[in-house]
Design an enzyme around this catalytic site. Sequence first.
Site, PDB file in Angstrom:
ATOM      1  N   THR A 117       0.819  -1.211   0.000  1.00 56.46           N
ATOM      2  CA  THR A 117       0.000   0.000   0.000  1.00 56.46           C
ATOM      3  C   THR A 117       0.854   1.264   0.000  1.00 56.46           C
ATOM      4  OG1 THR A 117      -1.784  -1.150   1.170  1.00 56.46           O
ATOM      5  CG2 THR A 117      -1.795   1.248   1.259  1.00 56.46           C
ATOM      6  N   ASP A 166       1.960  -7.384  -4.717  1.00 58.91           N
ATOM      7  CA  ASP A 166       1.123  -7.329  -3.518  1.00 58.91           C
ATOM      8  C   ASP A 166       1.622  -8.362  -2.520  1.00 58.91           C
ATOM      9  OD1 ASP A 166      -1.507  -8.309  -1.955  1.00 58.91           O
ATOM     10  OD2 ASP A 166      -1.774  -6.235  -2.593  1.00 58.91           O
ATOM     11  N   SER A 167       1.535  -8.042  -1.234  1.00 57.39           N
ATOM     12  CA  SER A 167       2.074  -8.964  -0.230  1.00 57.39           C
ATOM     13  C   SER A 167       1.331 -10.292  -0.202  1.00 57.39           C
ATOM     14  CB  SER A 167       2.034  -8.318   1.157  1.00 57.39           C
ATOM     15  OG  SER A 167       0.706  -8.147   1.609  1.00 57.39           O
ATOM     16  N   SER A 168       0.081 -10.306  -0.646  1.00 61.24           N
ATOM     17  CA  SER A 168      -0.655 -11.573  -0.680  1.00 61.24           C
ATOM     18  C   SER A 168      -0.077 -12.526  -1.719  1.00 61.24           C
ATOM     19  CB  SER A 168      -2.142 -11.322  -0.966  1.00 61.24           C
ATOM     20  OG  SER A 168      -2.308 -10.668  -2.216  1.00 61.24           O
ATOM     21  N   THR A 198       0.919  -5.086   4.200  1.00 62.38           N
ATOM     22  CA  THR A 198       0.639  -5.483   5.583  1.00 62.38           C
ATOM     23  C   THR A 198       0.013  -6.868   5.700  1.00 62.38           C
ATOM     24  OG1 THR A 198      -1.537  -4.395   5.508  1.00 62.38           O
ATOM     25  CG2 THR A 198       0.338  -3.083   6.287  1.00 62.38           C
ATOM     26  N   ASP A 199      -0.596  -7.384   4.631  1.00 55.32           N
ATOM     27  CA  ASP A 199      -1.339  -8.638   4.756  1.00 55.32           C
ATOM     28  C   ASP A 199      -0.464  -9.796   5.203  1.00 55.32           C
ATOM     29  OD1 ASP A 199      -3.643  -7.366   4.064  1.00 55.32           O
ATOM     30  OD2 ASP A 199      -3.723  -8.124   2.008  1.00 55.32           O
ATOM     31  N   THR A 269       1.571  -9.903  15.077  1.00 55.55           N
ATOM     32  CA  THR A 269       0.415 -10.380  14.323  1.00 55.55           C
ATOM     33  C   THR A 269      -0.405  -9.172  13.886  1.00 55.55           C
ATOM     34  OG1 THR A 269      -1.509 -11.871  14.370  1.00 55.55           O
ATOM     35  CG2 THR A 269      -1.071 -10.620  16.365  1.00 55.55           C
ATOM     36  N   THR A 383      -1.958 -21.999  20.523  1.00 55.42           N
ATOM     37  CA  THR A 383      -3.267 -21.569  21.000  1.00 55.42           C
ATOM     38  C   THR A 383      -3.803 -20.442  20.135  1.00 55.42           C
ATOM     39  OG1 THR A 383      -2.330 -19.908  22.497  1.00 55.42           O
ATOM     40  CG2 THR A 383      -2.623 -22.127  23.348  1.00 55.42           C
TER      41      THR A 383
END
Length: 383
Positions: A117, A166-168, A198-199, A269, A383
């Site tokens: 972005t 794109d990071s994806s 950021t993804d 995260t 977890t």
Amino acid sequence: MFGHCCFAISLAVVWTAEFSTEVLGFINVPNSPSKCCPAASHTDTVKQPPHFSTVNLPDDSSSTAVGEEISDNSRPVHTSIQTPAGPLWDVEDETTHTLPHRGRHRKRVLILCTGGTLTMSNDPAQGNSLAPVQGALTSYLETMRELTEDPEMPEVVAHEYSPLIDSSDMGPGDWALIAEDIATNYYHFDGFVVLTGTDTMAFASSALSFMFQNLGKPVIFTGSQIPLREPYNDARKNLIMALIFASSDTVSEVAIFFHDRLIRACRATKVNTSKLLAFDSPNLDPLAEIGINIEENEHLFLPPPRGAFRVRTEMDTRLVTLRLVPGFDDAMLIHLIKAARETHLKGLILQLYGTGNLPSLKDDFISCLTEATEAGVCVVVTT
């Protein structure tokens, strides 16, 4: 528990070495220091030339150069569509630019830009819709007086990968490419900033934190929720602060700077897609927070390394991550695990309840996990 750490690297934590308990315990390489105990052996002082780094492999393997593949016909091979940067300490071309600096050059920082972005602008080729545009970042950097006139800021060399993605679309091959380029330029810069979307930033930065052993310089990931081209954005502050931390003498690890905090990469995260505070570290306090002043939690910083800097980029993605919910169908999960074992499953990560609780009455599922463990599959509970 280190659930967030395991989850952040769950796409690529099975390394070329057997996925033993030691490897699970923060991905230790044999004869190398632990992430939870960073002090290295005093005997590990072999110096590596600036353009080359080796890694220690299991006893039945020989040392392997960065990026060199180890023969395994069943292991997926990951590559990147982006072109490697190579040596950048004395380069000036259409993808690499050194910003003019009027101050005293105390530090030198390399920016590696993959896209995301932050780099978006109106792309005429796509009907002026927002998309990562090659060269746009360099143009904006040249207008930032903070980077060219402030004597306290480091000298900046910026490299844009081609193509920007794109990071994806990024994965283990792209992470390895970034790690190798940092290794190539390691002895010629004081720190590194990686700009990405950021993804998958938490995944990428966490993977690099385990690829690097005896890292003695800051590697700071950052990006933005709003493009740098917009009048109101978070990109400018994130970029400036990332450069400040990348020129720091106290940071010697991979971290993410976003909004108002610096956080350890393998504990990060993404927590929000619409607010500027996009990343957090639920199980560990930030390494630093910014307000009027920069407040550093000095007791959390890793000590300087004692051994030679090394990079290990080989990753094995033959693993499955399962998040269990109440009422899950045993038969379906058992079938999935058995099918994965037929394709050489190496690791199984289970996201369970509470502190890692598994229903004790599901005997068939427990038996399936027992069989997988006895067959050499590393079963990890988080977890």
